[in-house]
Design a protein around this motif. Structure first.
Motif, PDB file in Angstrom:
ATOM      1  N   CYS A 187       7.041  -5.148  -2.995  1.00 55.60           N
ATOM      2  CA  CYS A 187       7.041  -4.702  -4.392  1.00 55.60           C
ATOM      3  C   CYS A 187       7.869  -3.447  -4.524  1.00 55.60           C
ATOM      4  O   CYS A 187       7.714  -2.502  -3.733  1.00 55.60           O
ATOM      5  CB  CYS A 187       5.625  -4.399  -4.883  1.00 55.60           C
ATOM      6  SG  CYS A 187       4.619  -5.859  -5.123  1.00 55.60           S
ATOM      7  N   ASP A 188       8.736  -3.438  -5.530  1.00 51.27           N
ATOM      8  CA  ASP A 188       9.534  -2.239  -5.810  1.00 51.27           C
ATOM      9  C   ASP A 188       8.718  -1.235  -6.604  1.00 51.27           C
ATOM     10  O   ASP A 188       8.014  -1.600  -7.557  1.00 51.27           O
ATOM     11  CB  ASP A 188      10.785  -2.615  -6.616  1.00 51.27           C
ATOM     12  CG  ASP A 188      11.802  -3.369  -5.783  1.00 51.27           C
ATOM     13  OD1 ASP A 188      11.872  -3.125  -4.574  1.00 51.27           O
ATOM     14  OD2 ASP A 188      12.517  -4.216  -6.351  1.00 51.27           O
ATOM     15  N   LYS A 189       8.802   0.022  -6.195  1.00 52.16           N
ATOM     16  CA  LYS A 189       8.218   1.104  -6.984  1.00 52.16           C
ATOM     17  C   LYS A 189       9.095   1.291  -8.218  1.00 52.16           C
ATOM     18  O   LYS A 189      10.298   1.534  -8.101  1.00 52.16           O
ATOM     19  CB  LYS A 189       8.171   2.401  -6.177  1.00 52.16           C
ATOM     20  CG  LYS A 189       7.376   2.316  -4.879  1.00 52.16           C
ATOM     21  CD  LYS A 189       5.903   2.115  -5.146  1.00 52.16           C
ATOM     22  CE  LYS A 189       5.103   2.080  -3.856  1.00 52.16           C
ATOM     23  NZ  LYS A 189       3.670   1.827  -4.095  1.00 52.16           N
ATOM     24  N   SER A 190       8.519   1.139  -9.391  1.00 53.70           N
ATOM     25  CA  SER A 190       9.323   1.205 -10.609  1.00 53.70           C
ATOM     26  C   SER A 190       8.479   1.633 -11.790  1.00 53.70           C
ATOM     27  O   SER A 190       7.290   1.320 -11.875  1.00 53.70           O
ATOM     28  CB  SER A 190       9.956  -0.161 -10.888  1.00 53.70           C
ATOM     29  OG  SER A 190      10.679  -0.150 -12.092  1.00 53.70           O
ATOM     30  N   GLY A 208      -3.844  -4.683  -1.003  1.00 49.91           N
ATOM     31  CA  GLY A 208      -2.913  -3.636  -0.566  1.00 49.91           C
ATOM     32  C   GLY A 208      -2.048  -4.016   0.614  1.00 49.91           C
ATOM     33  O   GLY A 208      -1.271  -3.186   1.104  1.00 49.91           O
ATOM     34  N   ASP A 209      -2.124  -5.278   1.066  1.00 53.09           N
ATOM     35  CA  ASP A 209      -1.353  -5.691   2.244  1.00 53.09           C
ATOM     36  C   ASP A 209      -0.001  -6.256   1.809  1.00 53.09           C
ATOM     37  O   ASP A 209       0.232  -7.470   1.823  1.00 53.09           O
ATOM     38  CB  ASP A 209      -2.136  -6.735   3.038  1.00 53.09           C
ATOM     39  CG  ASP A 209      -1.445  -7.077   4.357  1.00 53.09           C
ATOM     40  OD1 ASP A 209      -0.592  -6.289   4.796  1.00 53.09           O
ATOM     41  OD2 ASP A 209      -1.763  -8.138   4.931  1.00 53.09           O
ATOM     42  N   TYR A 210       0.896  -5.394   1.397  1.00 53.39           N
ATOM     43  CA  TYR A 210       2.256  -5.780   1.027  1.00 53.39           C
ATOM     44  C   TYR A 210       3.204  -4.659   1.414  1.00 53.39           C
ATOM     45  O   TYR A 210       2.768  -3.544   1.734  1.00 53.39           O
ATOM     46  CB  TYR A 210       2.354  -6.077  -0.471  1.00 53.39           C
ATOM     47  CG  TYR A 210       2.066  -4.880  -1.361  1.00 53.39           C
ATOM     48  CD1 TYR A 210       3.092  -4.041  -1.797  1.00 53.39           C
ATOM     49  CD2 TYR A 210       0.762  -4.583  -1.758  1.00 53.39           C
ATOM     50  CE1 TYR A 210       2.831  -2.943  -2.597  1.00 53.39           C
ATOM     51  CE2 TYR A 210       0.488  -3.484  -2.554  1.00 53.39           C
ATOM     52  CZ  TYR A 210       1.532  -2.665  -2.972  1.00 53.39           C
ATOM     53  OH  TYR A 210       1.265  -1.573  -3.758  1.00 53.39           O
ATOM     54  N   LEU A 211       4.492  -4.950   1.401  1.00 48.39           N
ATOM     55  CA  LEU A 211       5.491  -3.955   1.802  1.00 48.39           C
ATOM     56  C   LEU A 211       5.978  -3.189   0.574  1.00 48.39           C
ATOM     57  O   LEU A 211       6.515  -3.796  -0.349  1.00 48.39           O
ATOM     58  CB  LEU A 211       6.681  -4.618   2.491  1.00 48.39           C
ATOM     59  CG  LEU A 211       6.378  -5.510   3.701  1.00 48.39           C
ATOM     60  CD1 LEU A 211       7.681  -6.019   4.311  1.00 48.39           C
ATOM     61  CD2 LEU A 211       5.559  -4.773   4.744  1.00 48.39           C
ATOM     62  N   PRO A 212       5.808  -1.872   0.552  1.00 47.41           N
ATOM     63  CA  PRO A 212       6.345  -1.087  -0.559  1.00 47.41           C
ATOM     64  C   PRO A 212       7.851  -0.910  -0.394  1.00 47.41           C
ATOM     65  O   PRO A 212       8.366  -0.839   0.727  1.00 47.41           O
ATOM     66  CB  PRO A 212       5.614   0.252  -0.427  1.00 47.41           C
ATOM     67  CG  PRO A 212       5.345   0.377   1.029  1.00 47.41           C
ATOM     68  CD  PRO A 212       5.108  -1.025   1.539  1.00 47.41           C
ATOM     69  N   SER A 213       8.549  -0.873  -1.502  1.00 52.98           N
ATOM     70  CA  SER A 213      10.010  -0.751  -1.437  1.00 52.98           C
ATOM     71  C   SER A 213      10.520  -0.141  -2.730  1.00 52.98           C
ATOM     72  O   SER A 213       9.755   0.190  -3.634  1.00 52.98           O
ATOM     73  CB  SER A 213      10.644  -2.133  -1.233  1.00 52.98           C
ATOM     74  OG  SER A 213      10.365  -2.973  -2.334  1.00 52.98           O
ATOM     75  N   ASN A 214      11.829   0.021  -2.803  1.00 49.47           N
ATOM     76  CA  ASN A 214      12.475   0.284  -4.085  1.00 49.47           C
ATOM     77  C   ASN A 214      13.855  -0.352  -4.056  1.00 49.47           C
ATOM     78  O   ASN A 214      14.421  -0.597  -2.977  1.00 49.47           O
ATOM     79  CB  ASN A 214      12.539   1.785  -4.411  1.00 49.47           C
ATOM     80  CG  ASN A 214      13.476   2.557  -3.523  1.00 49.47           C
ATOM     81  OD1 ASN A 214      13.372   2.477  -2.304  1.00 49.47           O
ATOM     82  ND2 ASN A 214      14.368   3.327  -4.107  1.00 49.47           N
ATOM     83  N   ASN A 215      14.360  -0.660  -5.224  1.00 44.92           N
ATOM     84  CA  ASN A 215      15.587  -1.443  -5.354  1.00 44.92           C
ATOM     85  C   ASN A 215      16.795  -0.516  -5.194  1.00 44.92           C
ATOM     86  O   ASN A 215      17.368  -0.044  -6.169  1.00 44.92           O
ATOM     87  CB  ASN A 215      15.585  -2.115  -6.738  1.00 44.92           C
ATOM     88  CG  ASN A 215      16.569  -3.246  -6.838  1.00 44.92           C
ATOM     89  OD1 ASN A 215      17.289  -3.553  -5.897  1.00 44.92           O
ATOM     90  ND2 ASN A 215      16.622  -3.876  -7.999  1.00 44.92           N
ATOM     91  N   VAL A 216      17.192  -0.268  -3.940  1.00 47.86           N
ATOM     92  CA  VAL A 216      18.176   0.772  -3.634  1.00 47.86           C
ATOM     93  C   VAL A 216      19.589   0.297  -3.964  1.00 47.86           C
ATOM     94  O   VAL A 216      20.062  -0.707  -3.426  1.00 47.86           O
ATOM     95  CB  VAL A 216      18.091   1.188  -2.149  1.00 47.86           C
ATOM     96  CG1 VAL A 216      19.090   2.308  -1.860  1.00 47.86           C
ATOM     97  CG2 VAL A 216      16.686   1.627  -1.780  1.00 47.86           C
ATOM     98  N   HIS A 217      20.253   1.040  -4.859  1.00 50.49           N
ATOM     99  CA  HIS A 217      21.639   0.754  -5.232  1.00 50.49           C
ATOM    100  C   HIS A 217      22.544   1.969  -5.097  1.00 50.49           C
ATOM    101  O   HIS A 217      23.768   1.843  -5.207  1.00 50.49           O
ATOM    102  CB  HIS A 217      21.724   0.256  -6.684  1.00 50.49           C
ATOM    103  CG  HIS A 217      21.307  -1.166  -6.859  1.00 50.49           C
ATOM    104  ND1 HIS A 217      20.001  -1.586  -6.753  1.00 50.49           N
ATOM    105  CD2 HIS A 217      22.033  -2.282  -7.144  1.00 50.49           C
ATOM    106  CE1 HIS A 217      19.936  -2.890  -6.969  1.00 50.49           C
ATOM    107  NE2 HIS A 217      21.153  -3.344  -7.211  1.00 50.49           N
ATOM    108  N   TYR A 218      21.989   3.141  -4.916  1.00 49.51           N
ATOM    109  CA  TYR A 218      22.807   4.334  -4.721  1.00 49.51           C
ATOM    110  C   TYR A 218      22.059   5.319  -3.836  1.00 49.51           C
ATOM    111  O   TYR A 218      20.852   5.181  -3.605  1.00 49.51           O
ATOM    112  CB  TYR A 218      23.224   4.972  -6.050  1.00 49.51           C
ATOM    113  CG  TYR A 218      22.140   5.125  -7.090  1.00 49.51           C
ATOM    114  CD1 TYR A 218      21.423   6.303  -7.223  1.00 49.51           C
ATOM    115  CD2 TYR A 218      21.865   4.087  -7.988  1.00 49.51           C
ATOM    116  CE1 TYR A 218      20.450   6.447  -8.200  1.00 49.51           C
ATOM    117  CE2 TYR A 218      20.907   4.222  -8.973  1.00 49.51           C
ATOM    118  CZ  TYR A 218      20.191   5.409  -9.076  1.00 49.51           C
ATOM    119  OH  TYR A 218      19.227   5.545 -10.046  1.00 49.51           O
ATOM    120  N   LEU A 219      22.776   6.296  -3.304  1.00 47.60           N
ATOM    121  CA  LEU A 219      22.230   7.133  -2.240  1.00 47.60           C
ATOM    122  C   LEU A 219      21.237   8.174  -2.743  1.00 47.60           C
ATOM    123  O   LEU A 219      20.157   8.339  -2.199  1.00 47.60           O
ATOM    124  CB  LEU A 219      23.378   7.820  -1.483  1.00 47.60           C
ATOM    125  CG  LEU A 219      22.973   8.530  -0.189  1.00 47.60           C
ATOM    126  CD1 LEU A 219      22.466   7.524   0.843  1.00 47.60           C
ATOM    127  CD2 LEU A 219      24.151   9.314   0.378  1.00 47.60           C
TER     128      LEU A 219
END
Length: 627
Positions: A187-190, A208-219
């Motif tokens: 799931c993306d943090k958004s 709560g058993d999932y991978l946290p992420s974010n949709n990285v497009h820039y540094l």
């Protein structure tokens, strides 16, 4: 707590990301990230550069891809992200990327896509990540995902959740778990309400058993403005009519939200570290994958033995055998030279390369047309004996007596010191032919070695200094006469070729030092405009190295011993109406590709025509020569 970015798009997701791979690697190293996933949009163009940059900094490179998957009605796509567990998994990603890029698939939707059945057949050694905002899992909870994505609040989104969302969620998850041996929800943090609500649903379903992420497009957050401009440039290029504010790259990624930079940390990030136990620390480098040399339709079982015999015959056809009979010392020197070269080629396993090059040149000559080679290949005795080069490297000027100081060094052409157990450098012989015969020669290659075994290479153009300035002035319009200003600036800039050495020297201290910065430092007019428009220039300097579009390489082709789609990612080229290799030639050698550069040289054709006209005039006085 360190974590692994699992949803990251590099600048090779063309005009959708500003992330340079070297910058990702440096940032990941500074944050002590143990690994980074590369998940570009239905391509793995960057896999070689990504692998090497991460390895250089002792970071585990996890090569993946965000695939487009046909939905049931074939009127759009879902997305699913796959990660390679090992080299076999990477081969499956390469195959899926190629399948999605085939002509028939692109024609259905206007973008690459694969079916779930195709994924099922290539799912071995792949890890599935599902949860992107265009994934089937995300879409399963909303009656209308498109409307939900534009909802202004979570409260409004809740009204759009399906009544049976839990059953549909389980149904979709079970489907993907039946295809892959390992499936993870991410799931993306958004702050986008629909995505934030989706994460709450996932949290509820998985405890709560999932991978946290974010949709990285820039540094970094400071790159957000540049990213918006890149998106605008892409929309303009595609002649899209939607505004940036409503922009969606089929991932519901809106530019007013700023969670798309590479974060220092992420809540629950330690859960991503479990990927390290599933993904092997493998190498993608390969030795040269050369086809067996063919005489007519028959493969030669021992390429090197055939090369030795061909060079032995070359001593007679060139006249060297006769010339050296009266000079035993020079005969010994020639013998030592060719013996050394042949030993190097045998140990490197590239003997068939020279036989294939000779065959291509001989084919051109058999048509009564000129073909030649250029550059350092003249320093190779084997090339001379095979008739590839017309220059004797031991005595390049036949009007003079032999002198050791005039020899052309073999090491200038091929340096065996660059070879290691895991890496073999390839020889590089450019073949010059008349432009109107180039396609005929490539057709000959395809007929002889197999249509699927011979292919063109993709290449990409970058914005570079002049293009970056013009693009930033066009997008930002900082003055009414922005077009004239941009032209004035670019016309005053010094040509890159004239300052290349100086820039390389400066990059020893500052790797980011570029052409535009040099012109600001050294050209008064450019410097003055920089003082007036610093924002435009600063953004343009970041834009310099970002790729913007793709085309087919003007000269290079790859010849292999098996269908290219087994080895390299492929994509359909409308220009050629055939599949081409979707990795640049400068990096394809690292994964075993053997490049043959066949250049159409207009001057060669003109000289040949003039020679024919002169020769004809000697026997036909009535033939008028008008050059």
């Amino acid at each position: 707590m360190s974590y692994i970015p699992v949803h990251l798009h590099t600048c090779w997701s063309l005009l959708d990301s500003t992330l340079l791979i070297s910058d990702i690697a440096k940032k990941a190293e500074s944050l002590s990230m143990p690994a980074v996933c590369m998940t570009d949009h239905h391509n793995v163009k960057a896999m070689v550069q990504f692998f090497r940059e991460m390895k250089k900094r002792n970071i585990r490179p996890i090569i993946g891809c965000e695939l487009n998957v046909f939905n049931e009605s074939l009127d759009g796509c879902y997305t699913v992200t796959v990660l390679a567990k090992n080299k076999n998994g990477l081969k499956n990603i390469v195959r899926l990327v190629s399948l999605g890029n085939e002509k028939r698939n692109i024609e259905v939707l206007g973008e690459p896509a694969v079916s779930l059945e195709q994924i099922r057949k290539c799912s071995g050694n792949l890890i599935c990540l599902i949860g992107d905002s265009q994934s089937e899992l995300y879409c399963s909870i909303y009656d209308n995902p498109s409307i939900a994505s534009r909802a202004s609040s979570e409260e409004n989104c809740r009204k759009l959740i399906r009544k049976d969302w839990e059953d549909r969620f389980d149904e979709v998850l079970n489907k993907y778990e039946s295809i892959f041996s390992e499936t993870f929800i991410f799931c993306d943090k958004s702050s986008i309400p629909s995505i934030a609500l989706f994460e709450k649903c996932v949290n509820y379903k998985t405890n709560g058993d999932y991978l946290p992420s974010n949709n990285v497009h820039y540094l970094a957050e400071s790159d957000r403005e540049l990213h918006k401009l890149i998106l605008k440039s892409g929309l303009d290029l595609k002649k899209e009519t939607c505004s940036l504010e409503s922009y969606s790259d089929n991932k519901i990624f809106f530019t007013e939200h700023s969670e798309c930079h590479l974060m220092d940390s992420i809540d629950g990030g330690e859960r991503t570290l479990q990927l390290l136990d599933l993904i092997e620390d493998y190498d993608i480098q390969e030795r040269p994958i050369l086809p067996k040399y063919k005489v007519d339709d028959h493969e030669i079982s021992n390429d090197h033995e055939y090369l030795v015999n061909a060079c032995r015959s070359g001593f007679r056809t060139t006249g060297l055998y006769k010339d050296l009979q009266t000079n035993k010392e020079l005969k010994s020197l020639y013998g030592e030279r060719i013996a050394h070269e042949l030993r190097v080629f045998e140990e490197a396993g590239i003997s068939s390369y020279f036989l294939i090059v000779r065959d291509l040149i001989d084919f051109v000559h058999r048509q009564g047309l000129p073909a030649d080679v250029r550059g350092s290949s003249s320093g190779c005795m084997a090339s001379y004996l095979l008739g590839i080069s017309s220059i004797d490297p031991m005595n390049p000027d036949p009007t003079m007596e032999y002198a050791s100081e005039r020899e052309l060094p073999f090491e200038r052409f091929y340096n065996e010191g660059r070879n290691t157990d895991g890496n073999v450098s390839l020889a590089d012989i450019d073949i010059d032919v008349p432009p109107n015969f180039r396609d005929n020669l490539i057709h000959y290659c395809r007929e002889k070695y197999g249509k699927d075994c011979v292919g063109h290479i993709i290449t990409h153009s970058k914005f570079k200094a002049r293009g970056a300035i013009k693009e930033m002035f066009r997008l930002l319009k900082p003055a009414p006469n922005y077009f004239e200003i941009a032209n004035t600036i670019t016309k005053s800039m010094v040509e890159e070729s004239k300052i290349a050495d100086d820039i390389l020297e400066r990059q020893q201290d500052d790797p980011d030092y570029g052409i535009l910065q040099w012109n600001i430092d050294n050209v008064d007019l450019v410097s003055n405009y920089y003082e007036t428009y610093p924002e435009v220039f600063n953004l343009a300097m970041k834009l310099e190295q970002i790729p913007k579009n793709e085309s087919v390489h003007a000269a290079g082709i790859i010849i292999a011993d098996q269908p290219l789609y087994n080895l390299f990612p492929m994509r359909y080229s409308a220009k050629l109406d055939q599949m081409v290799i979707d990795i640049e030639g400068s990096e394809i050698e690292y994964i075993g590709g053997v490049k043959f550069d066949i250049l159409g040289v207009a001057a060669l054709e003109k000289m040949f025509q003039i020679e024919m006209m002169i020769n004809k005039s000697k026997t036909s006085p009535e033939f008028g020569i008008n050059v």
